[in-house]
Scaffold this active site. Structure first.
Site, short mmCIF file in Angstrom:
data_model
loop_
_atom_site.label_atom_id
_atom_site.label_comp_id
_atom_site.label_asym_id
_atom_site.label_seq_id
_atom_site.Cartn_x
_atom_site.Cartn_y
_atom_site.Cartn_z
CE LYS A 48 -7.25 -13.22 2.07
NZ LYS A 48 -7.48 -12.01 2.87
N GLY A 51 0.83 -1.22 0.00
CA GLY A 51 0.00 0.00 0.00
C GLY A 51 0.86 1.26 0.00
CE1 TYR A 71 -4.95 -13.92 -0.86
CE2 TYR A 71 -6.38 -14.99 -2.46
CZ TYR A 71 -6.11 -13.92 -1.63
OH TYR A 71 -6.99 -12.87 -1.55
NE ARG A 113 -9.56 -15.56 -12.48
CZ ARG A 113 -9.39 -16.85 -12.78
NH1 ARG A 113 -10.41 -17.60 -13.19
NH2 ARG A 113 -8.20 -17.41 -12.67
N1 LIG Z 1 -8.34 -7.22 -5.14
C1 LIG Z 1 -9.06 -8.30 -5.27
O1 LIG Z 1 -9.54 -8.62 -6.38
C2 LIG Z 1 -9.32 -9.21 -4.09
C3 LIG Z 1 -10.02 -10.40 -4.32
C4 LIG Z 1 -10.26 -11.24 -3.24
C5 LIG Z 1 -9.88 -10.88 -1.96
N2 LIG Z 1 -9.18 -9.72 -1.77
C6 LIG Z 1 -8.77 -9.38 -0.40
O2 LIG Z 1 -9.04 -8.02 -0.15
C7 LIG Z 1 -8.06 -7.48 0.73
C8 LIG Z 1 -7.47 -6.22 0.12
O3 LIG Z 1 -6.86 -6.55 -1.11
P1 LIG Z 1 -6.27 -5.45 -2.12
O4 LIG Z 1 -6.58 -5.91 -3.49
O5 LIG Z 1 -6.70 -4.10 -1.70
O6 LIG Z 1 -4.71 -5.67 -1.89
P2 LIG Z 1 -3.55 -4.61 -1.58
O7 LIG Z 1 -2.27 -5.36 -1.68
O8 LIG Z 1 -3.71 -3.40 -2.42
O9 LIG Z 1 -3.85 -4.23 -0.07
C9 LIG Z 1 -3.38 -4.98 1.02
C10 LIG Z 1 -2.83 -3.98 2.03
O10 LIG Z 1 -2.38 -4.71 3.18
C11 LIG Z 1 -1.13 -4.18 3.58
N3 LIG Z 1 -0.41 -5.26 4.27
C12 LIG Z 1 0.08 -6.40 3.75
N4 LIG Z 1 0.68 -7.12 4.71
C13 LIG Z 1 0.53 -6.43 5.87
C14 LIG Z 1 0.94 -6.67 7.20
N5 LIG Z 1 1.63 -7.76 7.54
N6 LIG Z 1 0.62 -5.74 8.14
C15 LIG Z 1 -0.04 -4.61 7.81
N7 LIG Z 1 -0.44 -4.33 6.55
C16 LIG Z 1 -0.15 -5.23 5.59
C17 LIG Z 1 -0.45 -3.74 2.30
O11 LIG Z 1 0.58 -2.77 2.49
C18 LIG Z 1 -1.64 -3.17 1.51
O12 LIG Z 1 -1.82 -1.81 1.78
C19 LIG Z 1 -7.04 -8.60 0.96
O13 LIG Z 1 -7.35 -9.22 2.19
C20 LIG Z 1 -7.28 -9.54 -0.19
O14 LIG Z 1 -6.90 -10.85 0.13
C21 LIG Z 1 -8.88 -8.88 -2.81
#
Ligand SMILES: NC(=O)c1ccc[n+]([C@@H]2O[C@H](COP(=O)([O-])OP(=O)(O)OC[C@H]3O[C@@H](n4cnc5c(N)ncnc54)[C@H](O)[C@@H]3O)[C@@H](O)[C@H]2O)c1
Length: 311
Positions: free
Chosen positions: A149, A42, A145, A208
């Protein structure tokens, strides 16, 4: 006035793609919003301009730091390792972040007696054989992954049953919009580099379910209203599916490149890749009074506009 007025809200992963969109919305309705993020993927720029946001650079694996944060009423837990191929190469790191990290966040929720919404994924279903796939399909993870989850979800269930915490699990399909990562960006980047060729990783027959981040944010907030979503799990997708090869054709059409860009496929996908994601979203529609509004074509048009590919 919203149901979140005056509530103390804590968002892990709030500086990431979905988290920052969520925080933007939340910052308008709550005066106490903490973003807790280690900035591993992030960016602080995603949230630092938002009103009422306190940013804490912290790791969810640092239980002491997590527990020492101000008491909160509501936690959105989005921090995670989110890359499927990376999870296959680094299963222990993936497990640590997504499983133990989730357990730590649950401990914070237990200490504060806070409500919690957990961001889970279509990856818990693995390679489903029933479509559209509903929440009761069960766990069949196909990647590390997906498995981490599942572990996160199971701990949520445990904390809900044994400690009486108010928890909602949200399983996302493929979330898209400004700042996202994934296949659509990959296609735009490739076409930008060379408009004559677009290579698809895999067969192109994987399909998807693409949902816009604004629709996901709406559902996340709706899930914290009243009691209906407590102890429940919801699929958040658009409820339609498209083959990646057809997505490639649609992008080429919208960029006016039909007949100019040749599509090729590598035939071989990455480890842990699944065939079809197609969500049954009936439960979220009915119980949360939520309907996704933004279609895939609208998502693509928005991204084309943002990247100035329409000029
Ligand atoms: N984007 C998608 O299509 C999608 C689909 C299914 C599930 N998700 C879930 O949604 C959530 C957000 O995903 P996203 O797409 O925004 O991903 P992203 O990578 O943009 O956001 C994840 C955030 O978590 C932070 N992070 C990672 N490890 C960390 C830690 N150990 N401590 C503190 N912060 C940490 C990262 O810096 C980042 O800001 C996740 O849990 C992901 O598994 C996303």
């Amino acid at each position: 006035m919203t149901h979140l007025d005056g509530k103390r809200v804590f968002v892990t992963g709030g500086a990431g793609f979905i988290g920052s969109h969520l925080c933007k919305k939340l910052s308008a309705s709550t005066r106490k919003l903490t973003v807790y993020d280690d900035l591993s993927s992030g960016k602080v720029e995603n949230v630092k301009h938002l009103p009422n946001v306190r940013f804490v650079r912290g790791d969810i694996l640092d239980l002491k730091k997590l527990q020492s944060q101000e008491k909160t009423d509501l936690i959105f837990h989005l921090a995670a390792q989110v890359v499927v191929p990376y999870s296959m190469e680094n299963p222990i790191f993936d497990f640590e972040t997504n499983a133990r990290g989730t357990l730590n966040v649950l401990e914070k929720a237990r200490k504060d007696d806070a409500r919690l919404v957990f961001a889970s994924s279509a990856a818990v279903y693995g390679n489903p054989t029933v479509f559209p796939t509903s929440e009761d399909y069960g766990f069949h993870p196909f990647s590390c992954y997906g498995l981490s989850k599942v572990v996160g979800e199971e701990y949520c269930e445990m904390y809900s049953k044994q400690y009486g915490l108010d928890i909602t699990i949200m399983r996302f399909a493929n979330v898209y919009g400004s700042g996202c990562h994934g296949v659509i960006n990959d296609f735009f980047d490739k076409i930008h580099r060379n408009p004559e060729k677009l290579e698809i990783i895999g067969t192109g027959l994987q399909s998807r379910d693409f949902v816009h981040v604004s629709d996901v944010v709406k559902a996340l907030i709706l899930s914290t209203k009243g009691e209906i979503a407590i102890g429940k799990t919801y699929n958040l997708g658009y409820g339609k599916t498209i083959k990646i090869i057809d997505l490639a054709k649609l992008i080429i059409k919208l960029l006016n490149l039909t007949g100019k860009t040749v599509i090729t496929t590598t035939g071989v996908s990455w480890q842990g890749d699944v065939n079809t994601i197609w969500f049954d979203i009936g439960k979220a529609k009915k119980e949360l009074d939520w309907t996704p509004k933004v279609s895939l074509e609208d998502i693509l048009k928005e991204m084309i506009h943002e990247r100035r590919l329409d000029q």
